[in-house]
Design a protein around this motif. Structure first.
Motif, PDB file in Angstrom:
ATOM      1  N   ASP A  88       0.835  -1.211   0.000  1.00  0.00           N
ATOM      2  CA  ASP A  88       0.000   0.000   0.000  1.00  0.00           C
ATOM      3  C   ASP A  88       0.869   1.260   0.000  1.00  0.00           C
ATOM      4  O   ASP A  88       0.605   2.216  -0.743  1.00  0.00           O
ATOM      5  N   ALA A  89       1.903   1.250   0.851  1.00  0.00           N
ATOM      6  CA  ALA A  89       2.780   2.434   0.946  1.00  0.00           C
ATOM      7  C   ALA A  89       3.531   2.663  -0.361  1.00  0.00           C
ATOM      8  O   ALA A  89       3.674   3.805  -0.816  1.00  0.00           O
ATOM      9  N   LEU A  90       3.989   1.580  -0.978  1.00  0.00           N
ATOM     10  CA  LEU A  90       4.731   1.717  -2.239  1.00  0.00           C
ATOM     11  C   LEU A  90       3.835   2.256  -3.350  1.00  0.00           C
ATOM     12  O   LEU A  90       4.206   3.192  -4.069  1.00  0.00           O
ATOM     13  N   THR A  91       2.665   1.657  -3.478  1.00  0.00           N
ATOM     14  CA  THR A  91       1.780   2.085  -4.571  1.00  0.00           C
ATOM     15  C   THR A  91       1.251   3.493  -4.337  1.00  0.00           C
ATOM     16  O   THR A  91       1.024   4.240  -5.291  1.00  0.00           O
ATOM     17  N   ALA A  92       1.069   3.872  -3.069  1.00  0.00           N
ATOM     18  CA  ALA A  92       0.613   5.242  -2.769  1.00  0.00           C
ATOM     19  C   ALA A  92       1.629   6.264  -3.243  1.00  0.00           C
ATOM     20  O   ALA A  92       1.281   7.417  -3.519  1.00  0.00           O
ATOM     21  N   ARG A  93       2.906   5.854  -3.314  1.00  0.00           N
ATOM     22  CA  ARG A  93       3.959   6.751  -3.797  1.00  0.00           C
ATOM     23  C   ARG A  93       4.340   6.419  -5.240  1.00  0.00           C
ATOM     24  O   ARG A  93       5.444   6.730  -5.701  1.00  0.00           O
ATOM     25  N   ILE A 108      16.002   4.473  -4.237  1.00  0.00           N
ATOM     26  CA  ILE A 108      16.318   3.288  -3.427  1.00  0.00           C
ATOM     27  C   ILE A 108      16.229   3.584  -1.931  1.00  0.00           C
ATOM     28  O   ILE A 108      15.626   2.824  -1.161  1.00  0.00           O
ATOM     29  N   ASP A 109      16.787   4.699  -1.516  1.00  0.00           N
ATOM     30  CA  ASP A 109      16.774   5.019  -0.087  1.00  0.00           C
ATOM     31  C   ASP A 109      15.346   5.184   0.426  1.00  0.00           C
ATOM     32  O   ASP A 109      15.018   4.739   1.532  1.00  0.00           O
ATOM     33  N   ALA A 110      14.495   5.813  -0.369  1.00  0.00           N
ATOM     34  CA  ALA A 110      13.103   6.020   0.061  1.00  0.00           C
ATOM     35  C   ALA A 110      12.380   4.678   0.197  1.00  0.00           C
ATOM     36  O   ALA A 110      11.629   4.458   1.157  1.00  0.00           O
ATOM     37  N   VAL A 111      12.627   3.785  -0.766  1.00  0.00           N
ATOM     38  CA  VAL A 111      11.986   2.467  -0.686  1.00  0.00           C
ATOM     39  C   VAL A 111      12.529   1.696   0.524  1.00  0.00           C
ATOM     40  O   VAL A 111      11.768   1.042   1.253  1.00  0.00           O
ATOM     41  N   MET A 112      13.828   1.791   0.773  1.00  0.00           N
ATOM     42  CA  MET A 112      14.398   1.116   1.949  1.00  0.00           C
ATOM     43  C   MET A 112      13.759   1.654   3.227  1.00  0.00           C
ATOM     44  O   MET A 112      13.489   0.892   4.159  1.00  0.00           O
ATOM     45  N   ARG A 113      13.515   2.961   3.273  1.00  0.00           N
ATOM     46  CA  ARG A 113      12.881   3.533   4.475  1.00  0.00           C
ATOM     47  C   ARG A 113      11.475   2.969   4.656  1.00  0.00           C
ATOM     48  O   ARG A 113      11.043   2.687   5.769  1.00  0.00           O
ATOM     49  N   MET A 114      10.751   2.810   3.548  1.00  0.00           N
ATOM     50  CA  MET A 114       9.393   2.232   3.647  1.00  0.00           C
ATOM     51  C   MET A 114       9.463   0.802   4.156  1.00  0.00           C
ATOM     52  O   MET A 114       8.634   0.380   4.969  1.00  0.00           O
ATOM     53  N   ILE A 115      10.463   0.059   3.690  1.00  0.00           N
ATOM     54  CA  ILE A 115      10.626  -1.322   4.162  1.00  0.00           C
ATOM     55  C   ILE A 115      10.927  -1.312   5.659  1.00  0.00           C
ATOM     56  O   ILE A 115      10.342  -2.085   6.431  1.00  0.00           O
ATOM     57  N   HIS A 116      11.798  -0.408   6.090  1.00  0.00           N
ATOM     58  CA  HIS A 116      12.107  -0.299   7.520  1.00  0.00           C
ATOM     59  C   HIS A 116      10.857   0.031   8.324  1.00  0.00           C
ATOM     60  O   HIS A 116      10.649  -0.497   9.417  1.00  0.00           O
TER      61      HIS A 116
END
Ligand code: 2BA
Length: 110
Positions: free
Chosen positions: A18-23, A53-61
């Motif tokens: 959800d967070a990934l697709t929202a962005r 990449i860093d933004a996606v890593m933050r979402m994973i965290h």
């Protein structure tokens, strides 16, 4: 361009997708199974520009949490009369993330 392959726990996958697709990140969710625990998990394929990449890593965290599981290292043999083995603690996740160079991403829209 990188291909991020994230192995995450099923409990975390929905919120992360959800967070990934929202962005506006495109993501493919694949049902998978860990070789050690033999439990279902989720593998996400996420193709991203290097600067994201860093933004996606933050979402994973943010969305993937470590959990403790207990496994029996040796299953008791019913006939032997052995006592069940003591469960061993295993820490799973938050996530295992592979980052690969992606030559290109082609979407065929006929
Ligand atoms: P599983 O293979 O089911 O592993 C679940 C957890 O069991 C692991 O959590 C780790 O804490 C433990 N574990 C795995 N192999 C072990 C071993 N040989 N000895 C002792 N403990 C072991 P995570 O490291 O967070 O991994 C979670 C899931 O991520 C794994 O599930 C697997 O599906 C994937 N994964 C982890 N590392 C990987 C790798 N190098 N290559 C491919 N997939 C990987």
């Amino acid at each position: 361009m990188k291909l991020m392959i994230a192995v995450v726990q099923r409990q975390d996958a929905g919120d992360l997708v959800d967070a990934l697709t929202a962005r506006s990140h495109r993501v493919t969710r694949i049902s998978s199974e860990g070789g050690f625990l033999r439990e279902g998990n989720v593998t996400l394929l996420i193709a991203v520009e290097d600067e994201h990449i860093d933004a996606v890593m933050r979402m994973i965290h943010t969305h993937c949490h470590m959990r403790v599981r207990y496994i029996s290292p040796l299953p008791p043999v019913a006939e032997s009369g052995n006592l069940p083995s003591t469960p061993v603690e295993v820490q799973v996740g938050g996530a295992t993330v592979f980052v690969l160079n992606a030559e290109s991403v082609t979407r065929v829209l006929n």
